[in-house]
Write a protein that holds these residues in place. Sequence first.
Motif, PDB file in Angstrom:
ATOM      1  N   GLU A   9      36.063  11.166  13.192  1.00  0.00           N
ATOM      2  CA  GLU A   9      34.691  10.640  13.251  1.00  0.00           C
ATOM      3  C   GLU A   9      34.078  10.866  14.628  1.00  0.00           C
ATOM      4  O   GLU A   9      32.890  11.195  14.737  1.00  0.00           O
ATOM      5  N   GLN A  10      34.869  10.723  15.700  1.00  0.00           N
ATOM      6  CA  GLN A  10      34.353  10.990  17.041  1.00  0.00           C
ATOM      7  C   GLN A  10      33.997  12.469  17.195  1.00  0.00           C
ATOM      8  O   GLN A  10      32.968  12.807  17.770  1.00  0.00           O
ATOM      9  N   ALA A  11      34.840  13.346  16.653  1.00  0.00           N
ATOM     10  CA  ALA A  11      34.548  14.785  16.691  1.00  0.00           C
ATOM     11  C   ALA A  11      33.256  15.076  15.932  1.00  0.00           C
ATOM     12  O   ALA A  11      32.442  15.896  16.370  1.00  0.00           O
ATOM     13  N   LYS A  12      33.055  14.413  14.806  1.00  0.00           N
ATOM     14  CA  LYS A  12      31.820  14.595  14.021  1.00  0.00           C
ATOM     15  C   LYS A  12      30.593  14.106  14.788  1.00  0.00           C
ATOM     16  O   LYS A  12      29.520  14.704  14.696  1.00  0.00           O
ATOM     17  N   THR A  13      30.739  13.018  15.551  1.00  0.00           N
ATOM     18  CA  THR A  13      29.639  12.508  16.368  1.00  0.00           C
ATOM     19  C   THR A  13      29.215  13.551  17.393  1.00  0.00           C
ATOM     20  O   THR A  13      28.024  13.826  17.574  1.00  0.00           O
ATOM     21  N   ILE A  14      30.199  14.171  18.055  1.00  0.00           N
ATOM     22  CA  ILE A  14      29.900  15.211  19.036  1.00  0.00           C
ATOM     23  C   ILE A  14      29.270  16.412  18.346  1.00  0.00           C
ATOM     24  O   ILE A  14      28.287  16.978  18.832  1.00  0.00           O
ATOM     25  N   GLU A  15      29.796  16.795  17.192  1.00  0.00           N
ATOM     26  CA  GLU A  15      29.244  17.925  16.432  1.00  0.00           C
ATOM     27  C   GLU A  15      27.785  17.675  16.065  1.00  0.00           C
ATOM     28  O   GLU A  15      26.923  18.537  16.256  1.00  0.00           O
ATOM     29  N   ARG A  16      27.489  16.476  15.545  1.00  0.00           N
ATOM     30  CA  ARG A  16      26.103  16.140  15.168  1.00  0.00           C
ATOM     31  C   ARG A  16      25.181  16.185  16.387  1.00  0.00           C
ATOM     32  O   ARG A  16      24.067  16.703  16.316  1.00  0.00           O
ATOM     33  N   ASP A  17      25.655  15.645  17.508  1.00  0.00           N
ATOM     34  CA  ASP A  17      24.856  15.629  18.729  1.00  0.00           C
ATOM     35  C   ASP A  17      24.590  17.059  19.206  1.00  0.00           C
ATOM     36  O   ASP A  17      23.455  17.420  19.515  1.00  0.00           O
ATOM     37  N   ALA A  18      25.621  17.892  19.224  1.00  0.00           N
ATOM     38  CA  ALA A  18      25.482  19.282  19.687  1.00  0.00           C
ATOM     39  C   ALA A  18      24.519  20.068  18.802  1.00  0.00           C
ATOM     40  O   ALA A  18      23.656  20.804  19.302  1.00  0.00           O
ATOM     41  N   GLU A  19      24.653  19.921  17.497  1.00  0.00           N
ATOM     42  CA  GLU A  19      23.785  20.662  16.579  1.00  0.00           C
ATOM     43  C   GLU A  19      22.351  20.149  16.632  1.00  0.00           C
ATOM     44  O   GLU A  19      21.410  20.934  16.529  1.00  0.00           O
ATOM     45  N   ALA A  20      22.170  18.843  16.814  1.00  0.00           N
ATOM     46  CA  ALA A  20      20.817  18.276  16.883  1.00  0.00           C
ATOM     47  C   ALA A  20      20.091  18.725  18.149  1.00  0.00           C
ATOM     48  O   ALA A  20      18.870  18.901  18.136  1.00  0.00           O
ATOM     49  N   GLU A  21      20.816  18.919  19.238  1.00  0.00           N
ATOM     50  CA  GLU A  21      20.201  19.296  20.510  1.00  0.00           C
ATOM     51  C   GLU A  21      20.021  20.799  20.672  1.00  0.00           C
ATOM     52  O   GLU A  21      19.330  21.236  21.585  1.00  0.00           O
ATOM     53  N   PHE A  22      20.660  21.600  19.819  1.00  0.00           N
ATOM     54  CA  PHE A  22      20.579  23.053  19.920  1.00  0.00           C
ATOM     55  C   PHE A  22      19.115  23.497  19.962  1.00  0.00           C
ATOM     56  O   PHE A  22      18.307  22.969  19.207  1.00  0.00           O
ATOM     57  N   PRO A  23      18.694  24.393  20.842  1.00  0.00           N
ATOM     58  CA  PRO A  23      19.498  25.248  21.715  1.00  0.00           C
ATOM     59  C   PRO A  23      19.773  24.654  23.089  1.00  0.00           C
ATOM     60  O   PRO A  23      20.272  25.323  23.972  1.00  0.00           O
ATOM     61  N   ARG A  24      19.464  23.386  23.267  1.00  0.00           N
ATOM     62  CA  ARG A  24      19.717  22.699  24.534  1.00  0.00           C
ATOM     63  C   ARG A  24      21.141  22.146  24.530  1.00  0.00           C
ATOM     64  O   ARG A  24      21.666  21.810  23.472  1.00  0.00           O
ATOM     65  N   GLU A  25      21.753  22.041  25.701  1.00  0.00           N
ATOM     66  CA  GLU A  25      23.070  21.418  25.782  1.00  0.00           C
ATOM     67  C   GLU A  25      22.942  19.923  25.528  1.00  0.00           C
ATOM     68  O   GLU A  25      21.988  19.289  25.965  1.00  0.00           O
TER      69      GLU A  25
END
Length: 138
Positions: A9-25
Amino acid sequence: MTRLIITTEQAKTIERDAEAEFPRECCGLLIGKGTHTVEVTEIIPTENQAETDDRFLIDPQVQFDWIRKLRNSDLRIVGHYHSHPNGRSGPSSHDVSAALEPHQIWLIASLEGGRMREMQAFMSGPEEGSLMPISLQV
């Protein structure tokens, strides 16, 4: 060798955050415990305050607030995570030069075409400007 443990679930949280912010870090704090085996207990997504899309900057006030909040507990800020929207999963030269505090975890989520590709974990060494790969267990 140091090992970092995060939940699915923590990995999924990071994944969601990364994809939502794309193309920004994206970026955030890792709260946890342990030394040789570091267990993440909480992921804290934070606003990226960097002026460019290919850098990250966590608000120092957020870090101070969490240090205060965790005082008198067995938890601490064990490191942070950020994304590399360009698909690169290893640390950039900028990451290496910013690795100033020893024994901090750097969890890097790489994206390709806006989708999560992989995550890799690193720990800053005793000398400034060194990041060593560590084991990541999800």
